[in-house]
Design a protein around this motif. Structure first.
Motif, mmCIF file in Angstrom:
data_model
loop_
_atom_site.group_PDB
_atom_site.id
_atom_site.type_symbol
_atom_site.label_atom_id
_atom_site.label_comp_id
_atom_site.label_asym_id
_atom_site.label_seq_id
_atom_site.Cartn_x
_atom_site.Cartn_y
_atom_site.Cartn_z
ATOM 1 N N VAL A 1 1.531 -2.893 -6.417
ATOM 2 C CA VAL A 1 1.619 -1.839 -5.503
ATOM 3 C C VAL A 1 0.357 -0.962 -5.827
ATOM 4 C CG1 VAL A 1 2.967 0.422 -5.031
ATOM 5 C CG2 VAL A 1 4.135 -1.850 -5.774
ATOM 6 N N THR A 2 -0.491 -0.576 -4.737
ATOM 7 C CA THR A 2 -1.772 -0.014 -4.909
ATOM 8 C C THR A 2 -1.743 1.079 -3.858
ATOM 9 O OG1 THR A 2 -4.053 -0.218 -4.984
ATOM 10 C CG2 THR A 2 -3.046 -1.596 -3.353
ATOM 11 N N VAL A 3 -2.784 1.992 -4.092
ATOM 12 C CA VAL A 3 -3.174 3.189 -3.069
ATOM 13 C C VAL A 3 -4.312 2.532 -2.366
ATOM 14 C CG1 VAL A 3 -3.656 5.319 -2.835
ATOM 15 C CG2 VAL A 3 -2.164 4.724 -4.472
ATOM 16 N N ASP A 4 -5.430 2.498 -3.029
ATOM 17 C CA ASP A 4 -6.595 1.869 -2.295
ATOM 18 C C ASP A 4 -7.498 1.077 -3.063
ATOM 19 O OD1 ASP A 4 -7.891 3.895 -3.653
ATOM 20 O OD2 ASP A 4 -8.219 5.332 -1.868
ATOM 21 N N MET A 5 -7.057 0.857 -4.389
ATOM 22 C CA MET A 5 -8.066 0.159 -5.034
ATOM 23 C C MET A 5 -8.537 -1.374 -4.615
ATOM 24 S SD MET A 5 -7.747 -0.641 -9.167
ATOM 25 C CE MET A 5 -9.001 0.231 -10.282
ATOM 26 N N ILE A 6 -7.480 -1.754 -3.941
ATOM 27 C CA ILE A 6 -7.567 -3.174 -3.674
ATOM 28 C C ILE A 6 -7.824 -3.177 -2.026
ATOM 29 C CG2 ILE A 6 -6.782 -5.503 -3.856
ATOM 30 C CD1 ILE A 6 -4.731 -4.709 -5.732
ATOM 31 N N PHE B 217 0.829 -1.182 -0.049
ATOM 32 C CA PHE B 217 -0.043 -0.023 0.228
ATOM 33 C C PHE B 217 0.779 1.155 -0.047
ATOM 34 C CE2 PHE B 217 -3.114 -3.097 1.775
ATOM 35 C CZ PHE B 217 -4.282 -2.829 0.924
ATOM 36 N N ALA B 218 0.613 1.963 -1.026
ATOM 37 C CA ALA B 218 1.599 3.180 -1.130
ATOM 38 C C ALA B 218 0.694 4.513 -0.898
ATOM 39 C CB ALA B 218 1.809 3.543 -2.566
ATOM 40 N N LYS B 219 1.417 5.722 -0.821
ATOM 41 C CA LYS B 219 0.733 7.105 -0.315
ATOM 42 C C LYS B 219 -0.258 7.409 -1.356
ATOM 43 C CE LYS B 219 4.071 8.150 3.342
ATOM 44 N NZ LYS B 219 4.891 8.887 3.806
ATOM 45 N N ASP B 220 0.289 7.419 -2.637
ATOM 46 C CA ASP B 220 -0.437 8.067 -3.578
ATOM 47 C C ASP B 220 0.090 7.331 -5.049
ATOM 48 O OD1 ASP B 220 1.902 9.535 -4.327
ATOM 49 O OD2 ASP B 220 1.145 11.204 -3.193
ATOM 50 N N ASP B 221 -0.300 7.861 -6.076
ATOM 51 C CA ASP B 221 -0.106 7.018 -7.486
ATOM 52 C C ASP B 221 1.554 7.331 -7.726
ATOM 53 O OD1 ASP B 221 -1.310 5.675 -10.018
ATOM 54 O OD2 ASP B 221 -0.190 7.284 -10.688
ATOM 55 N N SER B 222 1.740 8.465 -7.451
ATOM 56 C CA SER B 222 3.346 9.081 -7.691
ATOM 57 C C SER B 222 4.297 8.105 -6.732
ATOM 58 C CB SER B 222 3.646 10.549 -7.192
ATOM 59 O OG SER B 222 4.801 10.720 -7.552
ATOM 60 N N HIS B 223 3.963 7.993 -5.377
ATOM 61 C CA HIS B 223 4.734 6.991 -4.725
ATOM 62 C C HIS B 223 4.720 5.828 -4.905
ATOM 63 C CE1 HIS B 223 4.861 5.373 -0.282
ATOM 64 N NE2 HIS B 223 6.289 5.669 -0.795
ATOM 65 N N ALA B 224 3.410 5.288 -5.593
ATOM 66 C CA ALA B 224 3.472 3.910 -5.877
ATOM 67 C C ALA B 224 4.598 3.548 -7.157
ATOM 68 C CB ALA B 224 2.013 3.549 -6.583
ATOM 69 N N ASP B 225 4.616 4.698 -8.018
ATOM 70 C CA ASP B 225 5.579 4.421 -9.183
ATOM 71 C C ASP B 225 6.824 4.344 -8.499
ATOM 72 O OD1 ASP B 225 4.148 4.790 -11.530
ATOM 73 O OD2 ASP B 225 5.153 5.967 -12.511
ATOM 74 N N ASP B 226 7.187 5.192 -7.553
ATOM 75 C CA ASP B 226 8.627 5.039 -7.043
ATOM 76 C C ASP B 226 8.751 3.691 -6.404
ATOM 77 O OD1 ASP B 226 9.225 7.843 -7.649
ATOM 78 O OD2 ASP B 226 8.388 8.604 -5.955
ATOM 79 N N ILE B 227 7.868 3.122 -5.904
ATOM 80 C CA ILE B 227 8.045 1.863 -5.074
ATOM 81 C C ILE B 227 8.174 0.908 -6.122
ATOM 82 C CG2 ILE B 227 6.966 0.166 -3.682
ATOM 83 C CD1 ILE B 227 5.496 2.521 -2.229
#
Length: 630
Positions: free
Chosen positions: A559-564, A481-491
């Motif tokens: 890696v997701t934010v809150d979709m799952i 779980f990432a903080k936002d879409d940009s953070h998810a990209d970095d992860i």
């Protein structure tokens, strides 16, 4: 002389007209003008006065309305409508006496009592029912009820209302259901028989809430002749998942699938199928239909209520729509929707004259309050683990100094930093003129410390086969779980680099994912199974993105934010990793619950060959989320 209730009468006239009634004066009465006719100021038997409105359906009297000035409390005038209902002149046609359908209204507030119900009780309704609805109720077949003191029950000699039919249900068959599911259905039916308008079922993630709900819905339709049931979900992908559950449900007495017996409609447009007995949709589409909109953009249903509600400050306004009347549904099941449904969106639910049943794993105080503290089932994660319905979890903590406290970048002539635009992600390099301090909350939002992300992922990699899952060599299915879409990209980039793997190994699944890579097994020319890869770029939804994660070897990490975060079923998942904080304990429990699903060892080994069985999952806490949500 104008009376205080005259203003209410004007509003009532308009409301009756919009619901399909022809409103007439006594002297101009014409019962052939419409199927439903509301006659003003109708004289009754001596001693019973005048009914403000006498309601006719198909040429026969069926009910009355008492009009009162705005601000009048309506329970105090229930006796007045009862007197009117018993005062219909003997020569006038009426299928049931005293008249069964009683309304009290100020034009702002309306109460309704159906005297065909057992132990009739008034309830607030948003609007008047349509004439055809009352016409159907008055012609319903009676049902047999046990004799009272050796004499027939009076209810057995009258048209049976939905609430009357609830009294006739046999016990819930236990075959094919878990004990907790049987108990949930039984308890709910007790609540419905007691005419409790709202009920809440709390069952742990993976414990079978949806199957329990479908069992109840099947009985409500078959035994109770419910005209239509609404199954409300948070997002469209959960609606697709719910439809599959209905399609796979084998009815316990008939042996056929639910959808072979009854029409189930998952709304993909703003048009209700008139023969559908079950309707699956989101509250945002339901609201769009109430507003009379032609359709709803698909992306509006892909976003969960949590995201949509952040855009709203005030509760959504609701007005009557005759195309979707208040009696459209007999029962509404609300499946694990965001808590805002009981605040910003509650008017949409309360528009309907229906029983409300909530399904949740993690009820909040707002949820308890909305359902009037009528908790009919309480089955938590610990009990589900003890019953073998869920797997338990271990916590593994990864900490860095920056995630704990933040940091300071000192200014200097050689200190060059990159600033990334949150919308465009364009990186601009500039010299730092003064010290830049940031706390843990700003990390990965205002300030991106790529080295910190890499440190966390590297630690996870190094400890994975020695401490987290010792002895294994295949990376378990992992959800981050990432903080936002940009953070998810970095992860995603850090995971691929640190594990030395390609794009298929780690993928991002968020609302901004544009193309889904779908892998399917298909028979080859010689009969052998081969993997076929297809790509979908338009109309991409969570099901497309998740299909490979559920059933194929790759991706190993998503890696997701809150979709799952809620409701989505990924049974092979063995690691849930938090690289974001979560303020809400209820939301955290739902996110954590993604890993709790049980899976047969054979199915697990199809996607993770070195796994023997799933007897636990591991929650990897990189931000202290476990302490913050206690």
């Amino acid at each position: 002389m104008t009376r205080p209730e005259d203003a209410a009468r004007k509003t009532i006239d308009d409301a009756l007209t919009t619901a399909g009634w022809a409103v007439q004066d006594r002297r101009a009465m014409n019962l052939d003008a419409a199927r439903g006719v509301a006659v003003r100021e109708f004289p009754l038997k001596r001693g019973h006065g005048f009914a403000d409105y006498l309601l006719y359906v198909d040429g026969e009297a069926v009910g009355v309305i008492e009009a009162k000035e705005v601000g009048t409390t309506l329970t105090g005038v229930e006796g007045q409508t009862e007197k009117y209902s018993a005062g219909l002149p003997d020569l006038l046609p009426a299928p049931v006496r005293p008249l069964p359908f009683l309304y009290q209204s100020t034009g702002v507030e309306t109460a309704f009592t159906n005297r065909l119900d057992p132990d009739p009780r008034s309830r607030c309704v948003f609007h008047f029912h349509k004439p055809e609805t009352l016409g159907g109720w008055i012609k319903a077949e009676p049902v047999y009820l046990p004799r009272v003191d050796g004499r027939p029950d009076p209810l057995s000699q009258r048209p049976a209302s939905f609430r009357t039919r609830l009294l006739t249900f046999p016990d819930v068959p236990e075959a094919g259901l878990r004990a907790a599911q049987v108990r949930a259905v039984r308890n709910l039916e007790v609540s419905l028989r007691d005419n409790r308008p709202r009920a809440l079922i709390q069952m742990a993630t993976g414990a079978g809430k949806t199957v329990a709900a479908i069992t109840s819905i099947y009985r409500l339709i078959k035994l109770g002749d419910a005209s239509r049931v609404l199954f409300l979900v948070d997002r469209d992908n959960l609606g697709r998942q719910a439809l599959k559950e209905f399609q796979q449900y084998v009815t316990p007495d008939d042996g056929r699938k639910f959808t072979e017996l009854y029409n189930v409609q998952r709304l993909t447009s703003n048009k209700l199928d008139p023969v559908a007995r079950v309707v699956i949709t989101t509250i945002q589409r339901l609201y769009s239909m109430l507003k009379g909109e032609a359709d709803l953009p698909p992306e509006a249903e892909e976003l969960g209520l949590a995201s949509l509600s952040e855009m709203l400050r005030d509760p959504v306004p609701v007005a009557y729509n005759p195309a979707l009347p208040i009696e459209a549904f007999d029962v509404i099941f609300v499946d694990e929707c965001h808590r805002s449904i009981y605040s910003l969106w509650r008017q949409v639910l309360e528009y309907f004259d229906a029983f409300l049943v909530g399904l949740t794993a993690t009820p909040s105080k707002q949820t308890f309050g909305f359902f009037r503290q009528n908790l009919v089932m309480d089955y938590d994660h610990e009990r589900a683990v003890a019953d073998g319905v869920n797997v338990d979890y271990d916590i593994y903590k990864i900490r860095t100094r920056i995630t704990e406290k933040g940091a300071t970048v000192e200014a200097g002539p050689e200190e060059i930093i990159g600033r990334r635009d949150r919308e465009t992600r364009k990186l601009r390099w500039e010299r730092l003129d003064e010290d830049l301090s940031y706390d843990a909350a700003a990390l990965d939002r205002r300030v991106v410390a790529v080295d910190q992300i890499r440190t966390v992922i590297r630690t996870f990699r190094d400890k994975l086969f020695t401490e987290i899952f010792p002895g294994r060599h295949e990376v378990p299915k992992t959800l981050i779980f990432a903080k936002d879409d940009s953070h998810a990209d970095d992860i995603v980039q850090a995971v691929r680099e640190e594990f030395g793997k390609g794009n298929e190994f780690c993928e991002k699944i968020t609302y901004k994912t544009g193309t889904a890579r779908i892998v399917e097994r298909r028979p080859g020319p010689g009969g052998e199974e081969t993997e076929v890869v297809t790509y979908k770029s338009s109309g991409v939804n969570a099901e497309h993105l998740l299909s490979s994660f559920r059933t194929r070897y790759n991706p190993r990490v998503v890696v997701t934010v809150d979709m799952i975060a809620t409701g989505t079923d990924v049974k092979p998942l063995e690691i849930v990793m938090f690289m974001r904080a979560v303020k809400s304990r209820n939301f955290f429990e739902q996110m954590k619950g993604r890993g709790a699903r049980v899976i047969h060892p054979t199915d697990l080994q199809l996607v993770t060959p070195d796994a023997r069985t799933k007897d636990r999952f591991v929650l990897v806490d990189c931000v202290g989320v476990c302490e913050r949500t206690r």
